[in-house]
Design an enzyme around this catalytic site. Structure first.
Site, PDB file in Angstrom:
ATOM      1  N   HIS A  40      22.010   8.322 -16.353  1.00 44.79           N
ATOM      2  CA  HIS A  40      22.080   8.543 -17.812  1.00 44.79           C
ATOM      3  C   HIS A  40      23.132   9.597 -18.158  1.00 44.79           C
ATOM      4  CE1 HIS A  40      18.148   6.439 -18.080  1.00 44.79           C
ATOM      5  NE2 HIS A  40      17.966   7.060 -16.932  1.00 44.79           N
TER       6      HIS A  40
ATOM      7  N   SER B 225      52.070  15.935 -23.979  1.00 52.19           N
ATOM      8  CA  SER B 225      52.008  15.527 -25.376  1.00 52.19           C
ATOM      9  C   SER B 225      53.267  16.017 -26.060  1.00 52.19           C
ATOM     10  CB  SER B 225      50.766  16.144 -26.021  1.00 52.19           C
ATOM     11  OG  SER B 225      50.987  16.395 -27.389  1.00 52.19           O
TER      12      SER B 225
ATOM     13  N   TYR C 178      42.188 -35.398 -19.238  1.00 53.74           N
ATOM     14  CA  TYR C 178      43.225 -34.427 -19.554  1.00 53.74           C
ATOM     15  C   TYR C 178      43.362 -34.253 -21.061  1.00 53.74           C
ATOM     16  CZ  TYR C 178      47.633 -32.045 -20.154  1.00 53.74           C
ATOM     17  OH  TYR C 178      48.577 -31.135 -20.550  1.00 53.74           O
TER      18      TYR C 178
HETATM   19  N1  ARG Z   1      52.992 -29.382 -19.750  1.00 59.76           N
HETATM   20  C1  ARG Z   1      51.771 -30.105 -19.556  1.00 59.76           C
HETATM   21  C2  ARG Z   1      50.665 -29.131 -19.059  1.00 59.76           C
HETATM   22  O1  ARG Z   1      51.012 -28.114 -18.624  1.00 59.76           O
HETATM   23  C3  ARG Z   1      51.966 -31.163 -18.573  1.00 59.76           C
HETATM   24  C4  ARG Z   1      51.035 -32.309 -18.685  1.00 59.76           C
HETATM   25  C5  ARG Z   1      51.351 -33.088 -19.853  1.00 59.76           C
HETATM   26  N2  ARG Z   1      50.689 -34.326 -19.827  1.00 59.76           N
HETATM   27  C6  ARG Z   1      50.716 -35.092 -20.904  1.00 59.76           C
HETATM   28  N3  ARG Z   1      50.092 -36.190 -20.798  1.00 59.76           N
HETATM   29  N4  ARG Z   1      51.302 -34.731 -22.000  1.00 59.76           N
HETATM   30  O2  ARG Z   1      49.501 -29.399 -19.120  1.00 59.76           O
END
Ligand code: ARG
Length: 461
Positions: free
Chosen positions: A156, A277, A317
């Protein structure tokens, strides 16, 4: 400018769209890795008969030349080509249209970009692992060097019990060792090859992923193409390892900042790492530890960023992932330099032994030991705790049992062991009584140091 997929589009890309969505400014750091992946891919394309042997040697020669020019920093990147992958591809096309158009067979930027980030991260994790190992070795050395320095421990933020400075260092050693294990673990998650997943479903070409994984030195091959392109858990794991590590660093920095303040004055920091400073001529500020402490905000924000980017993202993705690189690069740069600096500056700290020893005896820090002693002589711990706290309460102003004389003591208790303890105790004996495993006695510290040396020698990534 025309893009390779521009057959699908009737209009030219807007300049502001290009500027806003391009990633070349960040992922140019992957240039060499991109070329290495291209070479491995071309070798594989030859192996499965998609390009001829002649074509293979020609394209590899072109790629090696680009590699050399990247190293010499002679190449210019074009933002209208969006990212490093399309930039490098274009450079191959400029040398040989036919081959440049062939090399993207059986792969997508979706699997390529995450493969390259994994390679980059594996290298960096290794570097961080090694520098962290160095820091741990330094801390073990500091612990060996400070085996006879007594300091007060706090709970503490109030004075608690005397401990050895060695013991304190070994606590940080433990924290950083756990970080080391975390990096080892995040490395394992990173060490999986996604290349060959294609855009999302794999490819109908008879690609050889085992060959690719060997060439690119991956231990495992991703076992699901959707996961291959959408998994960024390894980025989260890496950022989490860095976050825990900087969090530990920040705790040490905070203690050094507080303990070096003249208000407490337990530690002095080497002049080389302090600043003055511009207004107050007397100042000496612990800048280095403050800056290091602030990196916690930067690094943890990387972890939060990638987690928020991933939250609720549908498979597979998504372009959102593009930010993963900026986060990894920044996080890795910050953690590496912070560990390196810490390793340097902690060896230059000076501990004020006398002050520390004095403070370790102040404010009845040995009260628990007196209570334990009385219990060993037959009193229940409940009773001895009560008696000792009454003594502390009665003689609070004296700040130490040693300052209570026999007459004063007899007014509170006639227990002969209290006086006996007060007369004979010494701070080193008290510390050395803490022989429980993990306790602060020299005996325990010595065996912990031995164990730690063995442990740090044998750990590898
Ligand atoms: N510059 C993109 C990244 O870093 C690459 C992949 C792009 N893929 C796409 N289908 N646009 O993720």
């Amino acid at each position: 400018m025309k893009k390779k997929w521009s057959g699908r589009f009737k209009k030219q890309l807007s300049n502001s769209f290009i500027r806003y969505t391009m990633s070349i400014k960040t992922d140019r750091r992957l240039a060499l890795i991109d070329i290495i992946c291209n070479i491995a891919h071309c070798n594989m394309l030859r192996k499965i008969g998609i390009i001829t042997i002649k074509e293979k040697y020609k394209v590899i020669r072109i790629l090696e030349n680009i590699f050399k020019r990247v190293k010499e920093k002679k190449l210019k990147w074009r933002k209208e080509l969006e990212d490093i992958h399309l930039n490098i591809e274009r450079k191959v096309v400029n040398k040989s249209k036919k081959l440049g158009f062939k090399i993207r067979t059986a792969r997508s930027r979706n699997d390529l970009s995450t493969t390259e980030l994994r390679i980059w991260l594996k290298n960096k994790t290794k570097d961080i692992f090694e520098i962290l190992k160095k820091l741990i070795k330094t801390i073990i050395k500091l612990s060996i060097k400070s085996k006879n320095i007594v300091i007060p421990s706090l709970t503490h933020f109030q004075l608690a019990q005397p401990i050895m400075l060695s013991h304190y260092w070994l606590c940080y050693k433990n924290m950083f060792f756990r970080d080391l294990l975390r990096f080892k673990n995040s490395y394992i998650f990173t060490d999986q090859l996604p290349l060959g997943s294609g855009a999302v479903s794999g490819t109908s070409f008879k690609i050889d992923r085992k060959y690719l994984s060997k060439k690119l030195r991956f231990k495992k091959i991703s076992s699901n193409s959707i996961d291959g392109v959408s998994d960024r858990d390894y980025v989260v794991d890496f950022c989490f390892s860095c976050s825990m590590c900087i969090l530990h660093i920040s705790r040490l920095c905070e203690e050094i900042v507080i303990f070096s303040s003249k208000l407490i004055d337990f530690i002095s920091i080497d002049d080389r790492y302090c600043s003055g400073s511009s207004m107050m001529p007397q100042k000496k500020n612990p800048d280095i530890f403050e800056v290091m402490r602030s990196k916690t905000g930067i690094i943890i924000s990387g972890l939060i960023s990638i987690m928020i980017i991933m939250k609720g993202l549908p498979l597979a993705y998504n372009k959102d992932y593009q930010e993963d690189k900026r986060i990894c690069f920044n996080t890795s740069d910050e953690i590496y330099i912070s560990i390196k600096m810490l390793n340097k500056v902690i060896t230059k700290l000076k501990f004020r032994k006398k002050k520390l020893k004095k403070a370790s005896k102040m404010d009845f820090t040995i009260a628990t030991d007196l209570a334990e002693y009385l219990t060993k002589k037959g009193m229940s711990y409940r009773k001895s705790h009560e008696l000792v706290s009454t003594l502390v309460n009665k003689f609070e102003k004296k700040g130490s049992f040693k300052k209570i004389n026999k007459k004063e003591l007899n007014k509170v208790t006639s227990n002969k062991y209290v006086l006996k303890f007060i007369r004979k105790y010494n701070i080193y004996n008290i510390v050395n009584k803490k022989t429980s495993i993990g306790g602060t006695s020299i005996k325990q510290i010595k065996s912990e140091i031995k164990r730690s040396i063995r442990e740090i020698k044998s750990i590898k990534i």
